[in-house]
Enzyme design. Structure first.
Site, PDB file in Angstrom:
ATOM      1  N   LYS A  94      13.370  79.710 -34.934  1.00 25.07           N
ATOM      2  CA  LYS A  94      12.121  79.650 -35.162  1.00 25.07           C
ATOM      3  C   LYS A  94      11.069  79.041 -34.463  1.00 25.07           C
ATOM      4  O   LYS A  94       9.844  79.438 -34.158  1.00 25.07           O
ATOM      5  CB  LYS A  94      11.937  79.114 -36.770  1.00 25.07           C
ATOM      6  CG  LYS A  94      12.651  80.393 -37.855  1.00 25.07           C
ATOM      7  CD  LYS A  94      12.417  79.867 -39.194  1.00 25.07           C
ATOM      8  CE  LYS A  94      13.310  80.849 -39.980  1.00 25.07           C
ATOM      9  NZ  LYS A  94      13.057  80.518 -41.503  1.00 25.07           N
ATOM     10  N   ASP A 152       7.545  82.212 -44.159  1.00 25.61           N
ATOM     11  CA  ASP A 152       8.420  81.256 -45.203  1.00 25.61           C
ATOM     12  C   ASP A 152       7.702  80.549 -46.265  1.00 25.61           C
ATOM     13  O   ASP A 152       8.018  80.503 -47.407  1.00 25.61           O
ATOM     14  CB  ASP A 152       9.132  80.401 -44.064  1.00 25.61           C
ATOM     15  CG  ASP A 152      10.289  81.099 -43.444  1.00 25.61           C
ATOM     16  OD1 ASP A 152      10.888  82.206 -44.041  1.00 25.61           O
ATOM     17  OD2 ASP A 152      10.688  80.568 -42.608  1.00 25.61           O
TER      18      ASP A 152
END
Length: 269
Positions: free
Chosen positions: A76, A110
């Site tokens: 990420k 997220d």
């Protein structure tokens, strides 16, 4: 059976998820079910990308015609570095989990996806113990702080927890030397330990039996983290709920339409 492709051997498709490992990912099954329910003719696949090769892999996938990519651990932060158009939240948490290849744009679903899954959880005391200090941990920390939680941190490498606390202005005394869940109504595992079936050194005997144990990871069987929590009598939730929530947000960002979340959840249960 789940499967993945090395990035140099990726098939032509429109969407996918990259990670290392990634063969376990339920994202292809989930997104494919949503496409079918809506009559959309798209393909979504899992793609194995070693650390350090994210930029090269994304460039290659773009030449194959991929429109959007989801990103799972441990990529990420590399994905964020690749992007040139970064939303404020992704910049703040320094992690991107959703990419649009055509314009090298990224967002992070997220944090909001995680909060979506907590709407039915309303503890009397909003105190959380967060395990881990990577990109996922940063996103969840921001989400919890936004939701008004008092946040405690634990990471095996203490310096990483200290760096995260400093970055998010969490008092140093809220960094725990051990994985002690005392006082926490929510215990969140953001580490990849569960992917390797590893146990975390959590002092479960100190956990409040009314607490919720939340593992961002998921597997065919309950993870060691959730098994230990359940043996203590805690309520548990694995990463499937968050997978659907963040996946639905990615889906809408790419295509501009709301996916059927019930269909997505059923596909991965």
């Amino acid at each position: 059976m789940n499967s993945s492709f090395p990035w140099r051997e990726a098939p032509e498709a429109e969407f996918g998820v990259i990670g290392d490992p990634v063969a376990h990912s339920l994202s292809p099954r989930m997104h494919t079910a949503a496409y079918q329910a809506l009559g959309l003719i798209y393909r979504y696949v899992a793609i194995q990308v070693p650390t350090g090769e994210v930029a090269a892999a994304l460039t290659h996938l773009g030449t194959l015609g991929y429109k959007g990519i989801n990103v799972t651990v441990p990529h990420k932060e590399e994905a964020l570095a690749w992007a040139t158009h970064v939303e404020p939240l992704a910049r703040r948490v320094r992690a991107a989990n959703t990419l649009r290849l055509a314009d090298k744009a990224c967002i992070n679903t997220d944090a909001p996806g995680f909060l979506d899954t907590l709407t039915a959880f309303d503890p009397r005391r909003r105190t959380a113990l967060l395990l881990g200090a990577g990109g996922s941990a940063r996103a969840i920390a921001v989400a919890l702080l936004t939701a008004g939680y008092n946040l405690f941190l634990y990471n095996r490498t203490a310096s990483r927890a200290e760096a995260l606390a400093d970055e998010l202005k969490i008092p140093a005394y809220q960094i725990r030397d051990t994985a002690d869940p005392t006082g926490a109504s929510l215990i969140v595992n953001t580490t990849s330990a569960s992917l390797n079936n590893d146990k975390l050194p959590i002092q479960w005997d100190r956990a409040d039996k009314g607490a919720l144990a939340y593992d961002l990871m998921y597997a065919k069987e309950p993870t060691p983290f959730l098994n230990s929590a359940a043996q203590r009598g805690l309520a548990t939730i694995d990463g499937r709920a968050m997978l659907v929530a963040q996946g639905a947000r990615s889906f809408k960002w790419w295509l501009g339409i709301d996916p059927p979340r019930d269909v997505m959840l059923k596909a991965i249960q």
